[in-house]
Structures are given as C-alpha cells and as structure tokens.
Design a protein around this motif. Structure first.
Motif, PDB file in Angstrom:
ATOM      1  N   UNK A 257       0.846  -1.189   0.000  1.00  0.00           N
ATOM      2  CA  UNK A 257       0.000   0.000   0.000  1.00  0.00           C
ATOM      3  C   UNK A 257       0.877   1.233   0.000  1.00  0.00           C
ATOM      4  N   UNK A 258       0.414   2.266  -0.682  1.00  0.00           N
ATOM      5  CA  UNK A 258       1.162   3.506  -0.760  1.00  0.00           C
ATOM      6  C   UNK A 258       0.911   4.327   0.484  1.00  0.00           C
ATOM      7  N   UNK A 259       1.971   4.738   1.157  1.00  0.00           N
ATOM      8  CA  UNK A 259       1.822   5.471   2.418  1.00  0.00           C
ATOM      9  C   UNK A 259       1.393   6.899   2.160  1.00  0.00           C
ATOM     10  N   UNK A 260       0.416   7.356   2.936  1.00  0.00           N
ATOM     11  CA  UNK A 260       0.013   8.756   2.960  1.00  0.00           C
ATOM     12  C   UNK A 260       0.313   9.265   4.349  1.00  0.00           C
ATOM     13  N   UNK A 261       0.908  10.429   4.453  1.00  0.00           N
ATOM     14  CA  UNK A 261       1.424  10.894   5.728  1.00  0.00           C
ATOM     15  C   UNK A 261       0.547  11.981   6.318  1.00  0.00           C
TER      16      UNK A 261
ATOM     17  N   UNK B 226       2.090   9.278  -5.921  1.00  0.00           N
ATOM     18  CA  UNK B 226       1.033  10.033  -5.243  1.00  0.00           C
ATOM     19  C   UNK B 226       1.503  11.464  -5.027  1.00  0.00           C
ATOM     20  N   UNK B 227       0.564  12.384  -5.073  1.00  0.00           N
ATOM     21  CA  UNK B 227       0.857  13.801  -4.874  1.00  0.00           C
ATOM     22  C   UNK B 227      -0.157  14.382  -3.907  1.00  0.00           C
ATOM     23  N   UNK B 228       0.269  15.347  -3.103  1.00  0.00           N
ATOM     24  CA  UNK B 228      -0.640  15.970  -2.149  1.00  0.00           C
ATOM     25  C   UNK B 228      -0.103  17.327  -1.744  1.00  0.00           C
ATOM     26  N   UNK B 229      -0.983  18.147  -1.220  1.00  0.00           N
ATOM     27  CA  UNK B 229      -0.584  19.445  -0.680  1.00  0.00           C
ATOM     28  C   UNK B 229      -0.819  19.531   0.821  1.00  0.00           C
ATOM     29  N   UNK B 230      -1.456  18.523   1.384  1.00  0.00           N
ATOM     30  CA  UNK B 230      -1.772  18.550   2.808  1.00  0.00           C
ATOM     31  C   UNK B 230      -1.961  17.154   3.337  1.00  0.00           C
ATOM     32  N   UNK B 231      -2.822  17.022   4.324  1.00  0.00           N
ATOM     33  CA  UNK B 231      -3.033  15.735   4.985  1.00  0.00           C
ATOM     34  C   UNK B 231      -4.307  15.047   4.538  1.00  0.00           C
ATOM     35  N   UNK B 232      -5.089  15.681   3.695  1.00  0.00           N
ATOM     36  CA  UNK B 232      -6.362  15.108   3.280  1.00  0.00           C
ATOM     37  C   UNK B 232      -6.503  15.252   1.777  1.00  0.00           C
ATOM     38  N   UNK B 233      -6.428  14.139   1.070  1.00  0.00           N
ATOM     39  CA  UNK B 233      -6.600  14.149  -0.376  1.00  0.00           C
ATOM     40  C   UNK B 233      -5.283  14.021  -1.121  1.00  0.00           C
TER      41      UNK B 233
ATOM     42  N   UNK C  15      -1.256  21.159   7.553  1.00  0.00           N
ATOM     43  CA  UNK C  15      -2.399  20.967   8.449  1.00  0.00           C
ATOM     44  C   UNK C  15      -3.574  21.882   8.145  1.00  0.00           C
ATOM     45  N   UNK C  16      -3.389  22.775   7.190  1.00  0.00           N
ATOM     46  CA  UNK C  16      -4.497  23.652   6.801  1.00  0.00           C
ATOM     47  C   UNK C  16      -5.698  22.821   6.366  1.00  0.00           C
ATOM     48  N   UNK C  17      -5.445  21.614   5.826  1.00  0.00           N
ATOM     49  CA  UNK C  17      -6.549  20.727   5.445  1.00  0.00           C
ATOM     50  C   UNK C  17      -7.472  20.453   6.625  1.00  0.00           C
TER      51      UNK C  17
END
Length: 731
Positions: free
Chosen positions: A2-6, A294-301, A624-626
C-alpha cells in the motif's frame, strides 16, 4: 502493498528578538497548605511588544498580541531560549522530585516493560528460499535490533543494532526496506527525534556498508527497482544554514538512486517547481513494472499517477486528479490496478482501474457500514481491514470481489499487518488490545489457517484487566464510542482517579491497542478511557469532516462530554479526573482545559499545537491547513482564534494542575508551541494548581524515543496526575 500517505504536524518559526533575557532570582518557594509539597515558583518569562493584524470575517481587522514570540526560536540557536528552558527544567524537576511514589512508578514500569517484543516480519525470496527480516527488543533496550533469518526455522542474527549509534540512545533506525532478492538492505536513520532521515545501504550477507549516503529525506517511502539496481525515494532541497528545523518544507521531488553512485547523481523522476507546495512520493508496483506516484498538498486528499518503467519515454498516466479524495494503491494484475479510495464512498471502497481506460472505476469491494482502514494484495487475494465500532475486522476476497472468509481475531482489539506478495499465500499480522500486548500470527490466505508466530512472555496477567466499550451522547446527537479499561478489582465508586485520552483529528482513530504505560496506570488503581472523537475516522470520512475546519468545536465538545459520561457512569468526579493527548491531542487538551477548567483535576498536553494563528508558517505546519483551516482565511481566523489554547487561557483562578511535555528537538510540532503556552499559563490568574513544562532533550515528536526516556517521562506523568487526582502510591 500500500502507498503510504502521511499525516503531517506543525513547527514554528525562528524569530529573532533584540532584547536580552531577564536574569532575575525567583522568590522563595511557598508551602502548599495541606500536602507538604512545595508549590513551584516560576522563572520569569519576559514579554515583547509583538502585535499581528489578522483579517476577521466578523470584525474586519483584529490586532493580536504575541508577547512570547521570542520563545519560538530554536533552542539550538538562541541562548535566550536555552536559558529559559534550563530555568523551567529546574523548576519542574524540583516539583516532580517531591511527588510520592515517583521512583517506585519508574521501577515498576521498567519491570512491566521488560518483555521480548518483535516487529512484523517482511520476507524476500532468495535463491535458497525465503529470508525474513524483523525487529526484536529484549525488553529494555533503548532501540530495537533489526534481525535477519533464513527460513522460518533458521537462526536469527542481528543485522543492525542502533543501540551502538549514540550513547544516549536517541539515534534511531527509522525504516528498513530489503531489496527484492533480499541481498541488500536500505535503511533510514533519524537523529534526536527529527523528522529528517538519512539513507544508508548494506550487504545483508556480510553486514558491510556499501557507501551510499543520502540526506534531506522526509515524509518519504523507499521503494526498490525490480532488479535491485537502486531505489526510488523523495527528498527536499537542502535547507539554508540554521533553518533545517524551522523552514517550510517545499519543493519535494521523487528521485532514483543507483547503488554505488553519489546522491548528486540521483535522477529526478517527478517534481513541479511551479507548485512548490505539492509533495511527491513513489512506490514500485508489486510486479516491478510501474511506479505508483502520489501527490498531495496537505493531509487530506491526493492525486495518483502511474509511470510505466519499462516503456522508454513513457509519460505518467493520471488515475486520480486533484486533492479532493484519498486513494491508496493496493496491488495490480498486469494493467489492472486495485485502489482503496473514498471517492464516492465516505467509508471507502476497493476499485479496479485499467491503464487503457483510467476514467472507468469498477467496484471490487463496495462501501460497507464500517470504514476500510487498509487493504493488501497477497497470495492472489485481497485482504481488507475495516473498523466495526473502532475495533478491527478483517475479510478476504478474490480479485473479482467475491467474499471468501473473515479472519478470526482473538477479541475486541486491533489487528495490523497483512502485507506480503501476490505470489505467496503467507502473510503476518499482529493482534493487541488494551490489556494484551501484540502477539504475531502467521496466516495462510489460501487455507485460512492462522497460527501464533511470536507471543510475548509477560510479567502480568492480561485477564486481571477488563476492557469494555460504551457510547455516550455529544453535540448534535452524535453517539461517541469510548473504551474503558481498569483492573478487575476496581469498581465505580464516584471517586476513582480516571484518565481520558483523546486525539480527534486528521482522520486518525485512537484504537484500543496496547501500551504498557496505560497498563501501569490501571495496575496502580486508575481507570483508563479512550474517547473516539469526531475528527478521527471511526465512522469514515463523514466522521472526520464532522470534526475539522469550522466543525472543530465538536471535537472539544466530545472530549468534555466524555468526562461527563464517566462521571454519570459513577466512575469518578471532577476532583479525580485527568486528560491526556499528544500533538493534535495536545491541542485538544489545551483547548478543553481552557473551556471547562472546573471539570478536570489535571491535564497532560503533550507536544501540542498551541498557537493556532502561526502553526502554518513553519516546516510541515502548512499541511495541516486541510484539517484546521488557514488563519489567513478571515472566516477560519475567527474559528481558530476562538479556540487557540495560547490565546484563550481563562483568568478563572481555577485551572487543572497542568504538566506540559515537549522535546527541545521536535521539528514537527516545534517546542515553541508549548514554550509560549507554558509562559502564558504561568503568567495567568489560574489558581494554586501548578503549571509546569517538562522538556526532554534530544527527543523529537515521539518516534524513535529511547525506552529509558519513555519510562522516565511516564513516571513523571503518572506521579503528577496520581498526586492531583488523589491516587495513592506507596513509596
């Protein structure tokens, strides 16, 4: 796989201050009236004329004073802050040294902690059979030793012993990934609790270091190429001098490192200089052909792309765009990929998607009543983990989505693991509960047979403790689940010293897992409760959304109502009730102590996010703005300013006895949060109960903290709340 999301956390700024620290002698200590415990006298915390103006949706512009801004500076850089830390440490130590039973608590905790523990095995197929890698701790080792073993019945040998790395035990092994053939091991090192990682590589057979050295890695998986020639990882640019632990984390990129080469030669695989706030992470698919990005700008999504590593000049194929939902790679069969996603399914579902038609998602395991917490592709099956009222449930499916069986678990607790290879039916999992340390099981996904692989020998009897679950009412009619655990001889009598633990954010659910420190609190006669607040993911994405952004007050209401519920159940009363939380949970404790100071006798806010107007200015805080919203958003400013612990300390004269804990080298939630909060609390009119701050040295946000330091910190906490909740301890 599984791909880790932090889930990232906050750090504050290095802010220069031109005024020198005041050097004043503290007045003489006063005698506490009835106890013989000398009340603390606090060091002077000087103030500065710092005022910031924020845009408010309700009031236009709001000027906010920040008199302790200078305490945001890095203790490694500022002599003023270092002197303040030393003075506070002397005050706290002098108070804690007086508390009854503290030494006995530490001695007994060491006895309870002294049992053999193993980490979940990872296996690799070599030319001679399976090779297993796992961690082992003999009981009181500061850091676990990393082991290797050929075959299930082979003799284990130590491969890496981090206990030799630092005299104080604070340099930790932070991750290990064997190559596909099990011949080479890449591993990550964390120093002093920092989130920064260094990568090194060794030959498994000889233990020889191969000379590869990679720096400035953070929030990154490490994933080997199929042929073992190198690995993919993510890193940030090297920070400017003096800013390694405070500067914003921007411009993360994925690189490929070829073994035997210098870091400067690593090939950049994915980055976006035009969007420096986007983070990138890559993991090689189980068959080795694809890189799942995977790409992200925050902790959700997060977004997902897939890159064909065998097609020369191939461009990444976008599977999930934007950052509106969460998606994790589960496995693949050729061009058909399995993902766990909450797109169109707040509780999650498992879908398949073909690279030839990435716009079409097909349900494999549909959304159910309980949220999916993880999934793995093992032995030609899908193993899907869910929560049922927070406790674990695990089911096996075919790749077509046909239900095969449920994995039988020992009871009301937490199961984790289930990783493995799509080609082999063997997997391992751990099971634990509030009264039962983790035992490891070997599971055959083909036959459904489960057998104990490793089980600890204990110095206590788990059957002496009772674990139950209850539900209580909170704001808006929400039913909040709560685990309550205690020694079998302890009954409700209205005055039981009781500790409630909570978190309530970032879709993280505090499960009924084992912690020897909790067990000791129960052995001492205390009641331990875990409240599964909104903001977590106990009931999926909707539960998370109900406790974030403008809904954050629900989390505080849930925690306050947990206290009322325990009182109504006949367990305790405000004079015997304490609260504890870490990180986002430290914020929770700070906010709730401000809002309901007369409900609690003691509070333990640990490594908390205490200044909600500046959390997003430094290191990973912007992520953490998410969950929190941005203080630069006028509407969210009103929400954040309304509950920020640092800004809302009541001048009530009645405040819980408070022991703030942090670490001087925490670069996730930097200690400036706790420093400023402590200074403000000590200066406020909060009554006679002590407000102390315990500052650990060369320790970070928690990961990799040596066992010896964990025991010392727990002894201080338990002695503090025992004294202030009326729990008697024999010296």
């Amino acid at each position: 796989m599984r791909t880790a999301l932090f889930a990232f956390a906050s750090v504050l700024a290095l802010t220069a201050c031109s005024q020198p620290a005041a050097e004043t002698e503290a007045p003489a200590e006063t005698q506490a009236a009835a106890s013989g415990i000398l009340a603390p006298t606090y060091p002077e915390s000087r103030t500065v004329d710092q005022v910031d103006v924020y845009a408010s949706a309700a009031e236009g512009e709001v000027a906010v004073s920040d008199p302790y801004r200078w305490l945001e500076q890095d203790v490694r850089v500022s002599e003023d802050v270092a002197n303040w830390v030393e003075a506070q440490t002397e005050t706290t130590t002098a108070y804690l040294d007086q508390l009854p039973g503290r030494e006995r608590i530490a001695e007994r905790l060491a006895e309870l902690w002294n049992y053999e523990r193993y980490g979940l095995p990872t296996s690799r197929e070599t030319t001679d059979g399976l090779r297993y890698f796992f961690s082992r701790n003999d009981g009181l080792q500061d850091q676990s030793v990393f082991m290797v073993q050929d075959g299930l019945n082979g003799e284990a040998r130590a491969l890496i012993d981090p206990n030799d790395w630092a005299a104080d035990g604070t340099t930790a092994l932070a991750g290990t990934v064997p190559s596909p053939d099990g011949a080479t091991l890449a591993y990550l090192i964390a120093d002093g609790g920092s989130d920064w990682r260094s990568i090194r590589v060794m030959d498994v057979e000889t233990g020889e270091q191969l000379g590869d050295e990679i720096e400035w890695v953070k929030f990154s998986p490490l994933s080997w190429a199929k042929d073992g020639s190198g690995f993919y990882y993510s890193r940030y640019p090297a920070p400017e001098e003096g800013e390694a632990f405070t500067a914003l984390n921007l411009n993360q990129a994925i690189y490929f490192h070829e073994l035997g080469t210098d870091q400067i030669e690593d090939v950049q695989i994915m980055a976006d200089p035009d969007a420096p706030d986007v983070g990138w992470r890559g993991s090689v698919s189980d068959d080795g052909r694809y890189l799942v990005i995977t790409s992200s700008t925050g902790t959700d999504g997060n977004g997902v792309h897939i890159l064909d590593l065998e097609a020369e000049g191939a461009a990444p194929v976008e599977i999930f765009e934007g950052f509106g939902n969460n998606h994790s790679y589960v496995g693949n069969q050729d061009e058909t990929f399995f993902f766990q996603t909450d797109l169109g399914a707040p509780n999650g579902r498992i879908v398949s998607v073909s690279l030839s038609d990435p716009a079409v998602l097909s349900d494999v395991v549909a959304e159910g009543d309980g949220p999916i917490t993880g999934a793995d592709h093992v032995g030609g099956h899908l193993i899907v983990e869910t929560m049922r009222d927070v406790a674990s449930a695990v089911s096996v499916y075919t790749p077509d989505g046909d239900f095969v069986r449920e994995v039988e678990l020992p009871g009301l607790g937490v199961a984790s693991g289930f990783g493995g290879s799509p080609e082999r039916s063997e997997t391992f999992y751990a099971y634990e509960s509030l009264n039962q340390p983790a035992a490891l099981y070997r599971y055959d996904v083909e036959t459904g047979e489960s057998e104990v692989f490793r089980a600890p020998d204990l110095t206590f009897n788990p059957d002496d403790y009772v674990v139950s679950q209850t539900f209580y009412d909170s704001t808006g009619g929400a039913q909040i689940p709560m685990f309550v655990a205690h020694h079998r001889d302890v009954d409700p009598n209205g005055v039981r010293p009781t500790l409630i633990y909570g978190y309530g954010g970032f879709a993280i659910t505090r499960r009924p897992d084992f912690d020897v420190r909790r067990l000791q609190w129960m052995e001492m006669g205390g009641v331990y409760a875990i409240a599964n607040l909104r903001g977590g993911s106990a009931y999926g994405r909707d539960w998370h959304d109900a406790g974030r952004l403008a809904n954050k007050q629900n989390v505080f209401d849930d925690f306050i109502n947990a206290g009322h519920a325990l009182i109504d159940m006949g367990w305790t009363s405000p004079d015997h009730l304490a609260i504890h939380g870490r990180s986002n949970g430290g914020l929770l404790v700070g906010a709730v102590a401000n809002q309901a100071p007369d409900l609690f006798a003691a509070a333990l806010p640990a490594v908390g996010v205490m200044d909600m107007l500046r959390f997003n200015q430094f290191t990973a805080g912007r992520f953490w703005v998410d969950d929190y919203g941005s203080p630069q958003d006028p509407e969210m400013f009103d929400v954040l300013y309304g509950y920020s612990p640092y800004h809302n300390i009541p001048q009530t004269g009645e405040y819980p006895a408070t022991l703030i804990t942090t670490a001087d080298t925490d670069d996730r939630v930097v200690p400036g949060h706790s420093f400023k909060y402590a200074a403000a609390l000590q200066a406020a009119q909060t009554g006679d109960a002590p407000t102390l701050i315990r500052i650990e040295t060369r320790a970070g946000h928690g990961a990799g903290t040596p066992v010896s330091k964990l025991i010392e910190e727990a002894a201080d906490r338990w002695a503090f709340i025992a004294y202030h909740t009326g729990l008697e301890i024999e010296d």
